[in-house]
Design a protein around this motif. Structure first.
Motif, PDB file in Angstrom:
ATOM      1  N   GLY A 193       7.069  -4.463  69.547  1.00  0.00           N
ATOM      2  CA  GLY A 193       7.055  -3.102  69.654  1.00  0.00           C
ATOM      3  C   GLY A 193       7.851  -2.651  71.039  1.00  0.00           C
ATOM      4  O   GLY A 193       8.214  -3.403  71.542  1.00  0.00           O
ATOM      5  N   ARG A 194       7.642  -1.655  71.127  1.00  0.00           N
ATOM      6  CA  ARG A 194       8.158  -0.918  72.481  1.00  0.00           C
ATOM      7  C   ARG A 194       7.288  -0.911  73.617  1.00  0.00           C
ATOM      8  O   ARG A 194       7.434  -0.956  74.640  1.00  0.00           O
ATOM      9  N   LYS A 195       5.906  -1.071  73.453  1.00  0.00           N
ATOM     10  CA  LYS A 195       4.893  -1.180  74.475  1.00  0.00           C
ATOM     11  C   LYS A 195       5.016  -2.329  75.027  1.00  0.00           C
ATOM     12  O   LYS A 195       5.415  -3.394  74.697  1.00  0.00           O
ATOM     13  N   ILE A 196       5.008  -2.432  76.457  1.00  0.00           N
ATOM     14  CA  ILE A 196       4.943  -3.446  77.482  1.00  0.00           C
ATOM     15  C   ILE A 196       3.616  -3.653  78.043  1.00  0.00           C
ATOM     16  O   ILE A 196       3.116  -2.888  78.416  1.00  0.00           O
ATOM     17  N   LEU A 197       3.345  -4.904  78.030  1.00  0.00           N
ATOM     18  CA  LEU A 197       1.885  -5.385  78.742  1.00  0.00           C
ATOM     19  C   LEU A 197       2.286  -6.321  79.634  1.00  0.00           C
ATOM     20  O   LEU A 197       3.010  -7.332  79.394  1.00  0.00           O
ATOM     21  N   TYR A 198       1.709  -6.219  80.745  1.00  0.00           N
ATOM     22  CA  TYR A 198       1.951  -7.006  82.247  1.00  0.00           C
ATOM     23  C   TYR A 198       1.217  -8.015  82.124  1.00  0.00           C
ATOM     24  O   TYR A 198      -0.296  -7.689  81.937  1.00  0.00           O
ATOM     25  N   ILE A 199       1.139  -9.235  82.472  1.00  0.00           N
ATOM     26  CA  ILE A 199       0.146 -10.342  82.714  1.00  0.00           C
ATOM     27  C   ILE A 199      -0.203 -10.360  84.233  1.00  0.00           C
ATOM     28  O   ILE A 199       0.665 -10.779  84.780  1.00  0.00           O
ATOM     29  N   TRP A 200      -1.200  -9.724  84.652  1.00  0.00           N
ATOM     30  CA  TRP A 200      -1.659  -9.757  86.041  1.00  0.00           C
ATOM     31  C   TRP A 200      -1.548 -11.014  86.705  1.00  0.00           C
ATOM     32  O   TRP A 200      -1.311 -11.162  87.817  1.00  0.00           O
ATOM     33  N   GLU A 201      -2.339 -12.092  86.185  1.00  0.00           N
ATOM     34  CA  GLU A 201      -2.529 -13.378  86.629  1.00  0.00           C
ATOM     35  C   GLU A 201      -1.303 -13.844  87.270  1.00  0.00           C
ATOM     36  O   GLU A 201      -1.197 -14.588  88.307  1.00  0.00           O
ATOM     37  N   HIS A 202      -0.298 -13.918  86.264  1.00  0.00           N
ATOM     38  CA  HIS A 202       1.310 -14.321  86.620  1.00  0.00           C
ATOM     39  C   HIS A 202       1.969 -13.398  87.819  1.00  0.00           C
ATOM     40  O   HIS A 202       2.544 -14.098  88.597  1.00  0.00           O
ATOM     41  N   ILE A 203       1.576 -12.075  87.570  1.00  0.00           N
ATOM     42  CA  ILE A 203       2.280 -11.392  88.848  1.00  0.00           C
ATOM     43  C   ILE A 203       1.722 -11.791  90.169  1.00  0.00           C
ATOM     44  O   ILE A 203       2.423 -12.021  91.073  1.00  0.00           O
ATOM     45  N   GLN A 204       0.253 -11.811  90.251  1.00  0.00           N
ATOM     46  CA  GLN A 204      -0.560 -12.141  91.305  1.00  0.00           C
ATOM     47  C   GLN A 204      -0.014 -13.609  91.949  1.00  0.00           C
ATOM     48  O   GLN A 204       0.321 -13.840  93.195  1.00  0.00           O
ATOM     49  N   GLU A 205       0.100 -14.612  91.054  1.00  0.00           N
ATOM     50  CA  GLU A 205       0.661 -15.929  91.511  1.00  0.00           C
ATOM     51  C   GLU A 205       1.950 -15.870  92.063  1.00  0.00           C
ATOM     52  O   GLU A 205       2.443 -16.444  93.304  1.00  0.00           O
ATOM     53  N   ASP A 206       2.933 -15.005  91.541  1.00  0.00           N
ATOM     54  CA  ASP A 206       4.302 -14.854  92.030  1.00  0.00           C
ATOM     55  C   ASP A 206       4.344 -14.387  93.221  1.00  0.00           C
ATOM     56  O   ASP A 206       5.195 -14.556  94.003  1.00  0.00           O
ATOM     57  N   MET A 207       3.533 -13.249  93.190  1.00  0.00           N
ATOM     58  CA  MET A 207       3.563 -12.374  94.632  1.00  0.00           C
ATOM     59  C   MET A 207       3.017 -13.363  95.859  1.00  0.00           C
ATOM     60  O   MET A 207       3.309 -13.252  97.038  1.00  0.00           O
ATOM     61  N   ALA A 208       1.996 -14.143  95.372  1.00  0.00           N
ATOM     62  CA  ALA A 208       1.498 -14.854  96.600  1.00  0.00           C
ATOM     63  C   ALA A 208       2.552 -15.885  97.001  1.00  0.00           C
ATOM     64  O   ALA A 208       2.620 -16.455  98.142  1.00  0.00           O
ATOM     65  N   LYS A 209       3.361 -16.487  96.085  1.00  0.00           N
ATOM     66  CA  LYS A 209       4.508 -17.506  96.240  1.00  0.00           C
ATOM     67  C   LYS A 209       5.376 -17.025  97.196  1.00  0.00           C
ATOM     68  O   LYS A 209       5.841 -17.496  98.272  1.00  0.00           O
ATOM     69  N   SER A 210       5.711 -15.849  96.989  1.00  0.00           N
ATOM     70  CA  SER A 210       6.682 -14.823  97.787  1.00  0.00           C
ATOM     71  C   SER A 210       6.119 -14.753  99.113  1.00  0.00           C
ATOM     72  O   SER A 210       7.332 -14.674 100.184  1.00  0.00           O
ATOM     73  N   ILE A 211       5.018 -14.408  99.398  1.00  0.00           N
ATOM     74  CA  ILE A 211       4.391 -14.132 100.736  1.00  0.00           C
ATOM     75  C   ILE A 211       4.460 -15.434 101.465  1.00  0.00           C
ATOM     76  O   ILE A 211       4.871 -15.358 102.632  1.00  0.00           O
ATOM     77  N   SER A 212       4.041 -16.587 100.935  1.00  0.00           N
ATOM     78  CA  SER A 212       3.904 -18.071 101.640  1.00  0.00           C
ATOM     79  C   SER A 212       5.453 -18.282 101.992  1.00  0.00           C
ATOM     80  O   SER A 212       5.741 -18.775 102.938  1.00  0.00           O
ATOM     81  N   ALA A 213       6.288 -18.204 101.115  1.00  0.00           N
ATOM     82  CA  ALA A 213       7.840 -18.487 101.425  1.00  0.00           C
ATOM     83  C   ALA A 213       8.302 -17.568 102.470  1.00  0.00           C
ATOM     84  O   ALA A 213       9.048 -18.052 103.411  1.00  0.00           O
TER      85      ALA A 213
END
Length: 78
Positions: A43-63
């Protein structure tokens, strides 16, 4: 594994970005379909996966912490 699925409005309150910024600037450039979000039942509705977003945000901070900026531009990666 259990995931937390968020709408754009719910995600915006957690990461402190306007929902429009998420839809117009982050989606498909930083937030990728299949990794950070999906469209249930095709469908058109979008659902975000919070755990994956958190993980990638933490990677960018450590980089960002692991580099030293240079005055002429660029950075030294430690």
């Amino acid at each position: 594994m259990n995931y937390t699925y968020l709408t754009t409005d719910e995600l915006s309150t957690l990461i402190k970005y306007d929902p429009r910024t998420i839809r117009d600037q982050l989606k498909d450039s930083v937030l990728l379909e299949g990794r950070h979000y999906f469209r249930p039942f095709g469908g058109r509705k979008i659902l975000y996966i919070w755990e994956h977003i958190q993980e990638d945000m933490a990677k960018s901070i450590s980089a960002a912490v692991m580099q030293i900026p240079l005055s002429a531009g660029g950075a030294i990666h430690v």
